[in-house]
Scaffold this active site. Structure first.
Site, PDB file in Angstrom:
ATOM      1  N   GLU A  83     -17.136   9.475  -3.207  1.00  0.00           N
ATOM      2  CA  GLU A  83     -18.442   9.325  -3.864  1.00  0.00           C
ATOM      3  C   GLU A  83     -19.523   8.902  -2.875  1.00  0.00           C
ATOM      4  OE1 GLU A  83     -18.335   6.761  -7.305  1.00  0.00           O
ATOM      5  OE2 GLU A  83     -20.509   6.845  -7.562  1.00  0.00           O
ATOM      6  N   LYS A 261     -16.772  -0.971 -13.058  1.00  0.00           N
ATOM      7  CA  LYS A 261     -16.497   0.251 -12.273  1.00  0.00           C
ATOM      8  C   LYS A 261     -17.220   0.157 -10.929  1.00  0.00           C
ATOM      9  CE  LYS A 261     -17.007   4.755 -10.937  1.00  0.00           C
ATOM     10  NZ  LYS A 261     -17.884   5.306  -9.886  1.00  0.00           N
ATOM     11  N   ASP A 277      -1.730   0.110  -3.627  1.00  0.00           N
ATOM     12  CA  ASP A 277      -1.546   0.714  -4.951  1.00  0.00           C
ATOM     13  C   ASP A 277      -2.806   0.488  -5.794  1.00  0.00           C
ATOM     14  OD1 ASP A 277      -0.834   1.302  -7.576  1.00  0.00           O
ATOM     15  OD2 ASP A 277       1.204   0.541  -7.351  1.00  0.00           O
ATOM     16  N   HIS A 375     -28.905   7.414  -5.048  1.00  0.00           N
ATOM     17  CA  HIS A 375     -27.667   8.131  -5.330  1.00  0.00           C
ATOM     18  C   HIS A 375     -27.878   9.633  -5.234  1.00  0.00           C
ATOM     19  CE1 HIS A 375     -23.646   7.730  -6.938  1.00  0.00           C
ATOM     20  NE2 HIS A 375     -23.867   8.810  -7.669  1.00  0.00           N
TER      21      HIS A 375
HETATM   22  P1  NAD Z   1       8.588  -3.372  -0.452  1.00  0.00           P
HETATM   23  O1  NAD Z   1       9.814  -3.640  -1.248  1.00  0.00           O
HETATM   24  O2  NAD Z   1       8.492  -2.079   0.289  1.00  0.00           O
HETATM   25  O3  NAD Z   1       8.324  -4.567   0.572  1.00  0.00           O
HETATM   26  C1  NAD Z   1       8.427  -5.896   0.227  1.00  0.00           C
HETATM   27  C2  NAD Z   1       9.568  -6.548   0.981  1.00  0.00           C
HETATM   28  O4  NAD Z   1       9.213  -6.731   2.353  1.00  0.00           O
HETATM   29  C3  NAD Z   1       9.886  -7.920   0.472  1.00  0.00           C
HETATM   30  O5  NAD Z   1      10.718  -7.853  -0.664  1.00  0.00           O
HETATM   31  C4  NAD Z   1      10.553  -8.575   1.677  1.00  0.00           C
HETATM   32  O6  NAD Z   1      11.952  -8.317   1.657  1.00  0.00           O
HETATM   33  C5  NAD Z   1       9.953  -7.821   2.872  1.00  0.00           C
HETATM   34  N1  NAD Z   1       9.069  -8.691   3.702  1.00  0.00           N
HETATM   35  C6  NAD Z   1       9.139  -8.846   5.044  1.00  0.00           C
HETATM   36  N2  NAD Z   1       8.197  -9.684   5.486  1.00  0.00           N
HETATM   37  C7  NAD Z   1       7.497 -10.101   4.417  1.00  0.00           C
HETATM   38  C8  NAD Z   1       6.357 -10.963   4.228  1.00  0.00           C
HETATM   39  N3  NAD Z   1       5.747 -11.591   5.237  1.00  0.00           N
HETATM   40  N4  NAD Z   1       5.887 -11.136   2.978  1.00  0.00           N
HETATM   41  C9  NAD Z   1       6.456 -10.490   1.924  1.00  0.00           C
HETATM   42  N5  NAD Z   1       7.534  -9.681   2.047  1.00  0.00           N
HETATM   43  C10 NAD Z   1       8.041  -9.457   3.279  1.00  0.00           C
HETATM   44  O7  NAD Z   1       7.274  -3.392  -1.333  1.00  0.00           O
HETATM   45  P2  NAD Z   1       6.760  -4.275  -2.538  1.00  0.00           P
HETATM   46  O8  NAD Z   1       5.520  -4.936  -2.081  1.00  0.00           O
HETATM   47  O9  NAD Z   1       7.815  -5.107  -3.138  1.00  0.00           O
HETATM   48  O10 NAD Z   1       6.391  -3.135  -3.617  1.00  0.00           O
HETATM   49  C11 NAD Z   1       5.224  -2.377  -3.471  1.00  0.00           C
HETATM   50  C12 NAD Z   1       5.434  -0.950  -3.934  1.00  0.00           C
HETATM   51  O11 NAD Z   1       5.911  -0.932  -5.294  1.00  0.00           O
HETATM   52  C13 NAD Z   1       4.157  -0.172  -3.937  1.00  0.00           C
HETATM   53  O12 NAD Z   1       4.395   1.077  -3.319  1.00  0.00           O
HETATM   54  C14 NAD Z   1       3.864   0.043  -5.443  1.00  0.00           C
HETATM   55  O13 NAD Z   1       3.120   1.215  -5.637  1.00  0.00           O
HETATM   56  C15 NAD Z   1       5.230   0.111  -6.013  1.00  0.00           C
HETATM   57  N6  NAD Z   1       5.429  -0.148  -7.451  1.00  0.00           N
HETATM   58  C16 NAD Z   1       4.457  -0.672  -8.266  1.00  0.00           C
HETATM   59  C17 NAD Z   1       4.713  -0.922  -9.600  1.00  0.00           C
HETATM   60  C18 NAD Z   1       3.648  -1.561 -10.465  1.00  0.00           C
HETATM   61  O14 NAD Z   1       2.629  -1.989  -9.963  1.00  0.00           O
HETATM   62  N7  NAD Z   1       3.824  -1.661 -11.788  1.00  0.00           N
HETATM   63  C19 NAD Z   1       5.985  -0.637 -10.142  1.00  0.00           C
HETATM   64  C20 NAD Z   1       6.950  -0.117  -9.282  1.00  0.00           C
HETATM   65  C21 NAD Z   1       6.691   0.114  -7.945  1.00  0.00           C
END
Ligand code: NAD
Length: 425
Positions: A83, A261, A277, A375
């Protein structure tokens, strides 16, 4: 009969083979297929690992919002958005805010909530007590799932349980509170929720159905505030106009949706640039805006005793610097480097400031001169291109449409035609 999109094993094909199917289905030209395959900085193999059924990539412009000062530190803000005028408005607003000392921000610890739905519980109120009594045991089990998160200083911290009345009767909802540190946390929280479910079934005597993170991240809030000197924003009338505009939005959900928005224009552009996300952020923001029972604004604008404009914003911010696609997408990695944020909390606070700046930019334009002037001049160029203008003709057609206040595809086509007729004559 129409064409059929029913096919099996599409996912097993490679991107080239899938594109062949799409080419035939949608009658694509060779040129269109080449464009889809031109994946630039995201190699097709990487894209193919990120999602399913990949055939190509879609590039979006990446701009940089300038002038941001947050907690006395300067930031350059990468924004991916289609946009026009969003990046310019954010930069302009950040400059006005800088005149008043920049943005101040704070945030809560990065705690997300995982929900476990328990049905068919004979004694839901007593079962709730039993779950709360078993808190330490449940948290221990949850934390065993993610030693990496625990060693990074995060992990399951607390447990809650509530009874809800639904069309399917009473349900017990158990909630895990997980400190996700620098991750968005959905995978981490979902894994923990799944792992403790057998234990919850045993304790409650019920049946566990859903086990999933909540995107209404009320325990992971970011906040930003700023003071904009009256002279920087355009004088007393503009300050009053912005305060009035905000009051309108706070009282009317139809206006509040557009107000919010505008905030998300900025937030989501940065979220996209870093491959976070954006659905999670938008769902959280709107749900938070409606948490009182009626949908309202995420920000407020007031006038202080000096006549200056004072802005503040608070919203949930489930963002990560680890996990998801943040570290796999080559451009997202560069965007994070440009931002220079070191923790997910710092990142969230920057996003709150960007949202507030974007809101200020939009409200100032609305209260001052109407949104369309700025805009439309940018939008007019897009319309000119869509109508077929190329080279120098783009600016000529765009300028004429803005001058006439007729920024429309039909007018752009007429102007292009007139121009080519003139050239032939
Ligand atoms: P992930 O599991 O890929 O990474 C997180 C992991 O990284 C942690 O569990 C930990 O083991 C590790 N880690 C290492 N260093 C860390 C630090 N300093 N801090 C935190 N963790 C550290 O990802 P995630 O963040 O658990 O999940 C994100 C993904 O899930 C996104 O792609 C999202 O789109 C997706 N998702 C979203 C939903 C929703 O929002 N409802 C549902 C399902 C999946």
């Amino acid at each position: 009969m129409g064409k059929s999109s029913l096919t099996s094993g599409f996912y097993k094909l490679n991107p080239k083979e899938r594109l062949k199917f799409v080419k035939e289905y949608a009658d694509l030209s060779d040129e269109e297929c080449t464009l889809l395959q031109n994946t630039g900085s995201l190699p097709i193999e990487s894209a193919d690992r990120m999602i399913e059924n990949v055939v190509g990539v879609i590039p979006i412009p990446l701009g940089m919002a300038v002038n941001f000062q947050i907690n006395k530190r300067d930031y350059l803000i990468p924004m991916a958005i289609e946009e026009p005028s969003v990046v310019a408005a954010a930069s302009y607003a950040a400059k006005m805010v800088r005149d008043g000392g920049g943005f101040s921000t704070t945030s809560t610890p990065p705690v997300m909530v995982g929900q476990i739905q328990v049905v068919s519980v004979k004694d839901p109120y007593a079962a709730r007590m039993r779950v709360l009594q078993a808190k330490e045991e449940v948290l221990k089990k949850a934390n065993e799932q993610d030693p990496v998160l625990v060693s990074a200083g995060g992990g399951a911290r607390d447990l809650d349980a509530k009874i809800i009345i639904t069309t399917q009767g009473m349900m017990l909802i158990v909630e895990l509170h997980v400190d996700c540190r620098d991750a968005m946390g959905a995978n981490a929280v979902n894994t923990m929720a799944e792992s403790v479910s057998p234990m919850i079934e045993k304790i409650t005597g019920g049946h566990v159905c859903l086990r999933i993170i909540s995107n209404l991240a009320v325990k992971r809030l970011v906040r930003a505030s700023c003071i904009v000197p009256q002279n920087s924003v355009g004088g007393e009338e503009v300050v009053d106009g912005i305060v009035n505009a905000c009051a309108f939005a706070a009282a009317d959900p139809y206006r509040a949706a557009t107000h919010n928005k505008g905030i998300l224009n900025g937030v989501i552009a940065v979220i996209l640039a870093t491959c976070n996300d954006h659905r999670a952020i938008e769902a959280g923001a709107h749900a938070y805006a409606a948490k009182s029972g009626s949908y309202t604004t995420l920000s407020t604008w007031e006038k202080n005793e000096n006549g200056d404009l004072v802005g503040s914003i608070e919203l949930p911010m489930a963002v990560g610097l680890i996990g998801g696609a943040v570290r796999t997408h080559p451009i997202a990695k560069i965007a994070v480097k440009i931002l220079g944020v070191k923790t997910a909390n710092e990142f969230g606070e920057v996003l709150a400031a960007v949202g507030l700046a974007q809101n200020l930019g939009a409200l100032r334009a609305l209260a001052h001169e109407g949104i369309q002037r700025g805009h439309m001049s940018l939008h007019a160029r897009n319309i000119a291109v869509a109508a077929g203008a190329t080279g120098g003709l783009i600016d000529l057609v765009a300028a004429k449409m803005v001058e006439e206040r007729k920024v429309r595809m039909d007018r752009a086509k007429e102007l292009i035609e007139q121009h080519s007729k003139l050239r032939k004559d």
